[in-house]
Enzyme design. Structure first.
Site, PDB file in Angstrom:
ATOM      1  N   HIS A  36       1.021  -1.290   0.118  1.00  0.00           N
ATOM      2  CA  HIS A  36       0.039  -0.028  -0.127  1.00  0.00           C
ATOM      3  C   HIS A  36       0.961   1.211  -0.081  1.00  0.00           C
ATOM      4  CE1 HIS A  36      -3.050   3.131   1.190  1.00  0.00           C
ATOM      5  NE2 HIS A  36      -2.326   3.229   2.050  1.00  0.00           N
ATOM      6  N   CYS A 106      -4.226   2.232  -4.775  1.00  0.00           N
ATOM      7  CA  CYS A 106      -3.592   3.161  -4.063  1.00  0.00           C
ATOM      8  C   CYS A 106      -2.120   3.420  -4.848  1.00  0.00           C
ATOM      9  CB  CYS A 106      -3.469   2.755  -2.789  1.00  0.00           C
ATOM     10  SG  CYS A 106      -2.415   1.191  -2.542  1.00  0.00           S
TER      11      CYS A 106
END
Length: 162
Positions: A36, A106
């Protein structure tokens, strides 16, 4: 001449080290992590997930401190222009309903924002990861399970949606 605003990439391993241990058994190849990412600049951490584009103070997500910080350079883009850019992205390209863990996530957001701010992309080991996982039979099998993973600010952290 004044130097610009620093731009960093925060990199988090969503598995907290388990991917490196289990990936060879599960997908038949090593992985350092399931990443992430977020962009940190203007004293905020900006990221994209199932709630759309959000921001919070650096290290303010439920993930805490990042596993890695990558200095991407600096930007001369004024914060007002950057916020306008994020607003446009949030109303089109990075709407909440457009989030997809493997194809529009993301890391795609961090890549686009990094290029806007610095002209540089984020490391390819991050952006190439979904394709590497999906190219394996087990990766296809676990795709549905993993698509429900989301990151959001931690309790008590202020959040701004774009």
């Amino acid at each position: 001449m004044a130097s610009g605003q620093a731009v960093k990439l925060f990199v988090y391993d969503l598995t907290k080290g388990l991917a490196s241990q289990l990936a060879p058994m599960i997908i038949g190849r090593p992985l350092d992590g399931i990443w992430h990412t977020s962009i940190v600049c203007y004293n905020q951490e900006f990221f994209f997930g199932g709630m759309g584009i959000e921001s919070c103070p650096p290290c303010g997500t439920i993930l805490g401190s990042p596993d890695k910080q990558v200095h991407l350079g600096s930007t001369e883009v004024p914060s007002e222009m950057f916020y306008e850019y994020l607003s446009q992205l949030g109303s089109d390209t990075f709407k909440p309903q457009k989030y997809e863990l493997f194809h529009h996530n993301c890391n795609n957001f961090s890549s686009e924002v990094a290029q806007f701010l610095t002209g540089k992309d984020i490391p390819s080991y991050i952006t190439d990861l979904p394709g590497e996982i999906l190219s394996t039979p087990m990766g296809q099998m676990i795709k549905n399970m993993l698509e429900n993973t989301q990151v959001s600010p931690g309790a008590g952290q202020t959040t701004r949606h774009f």
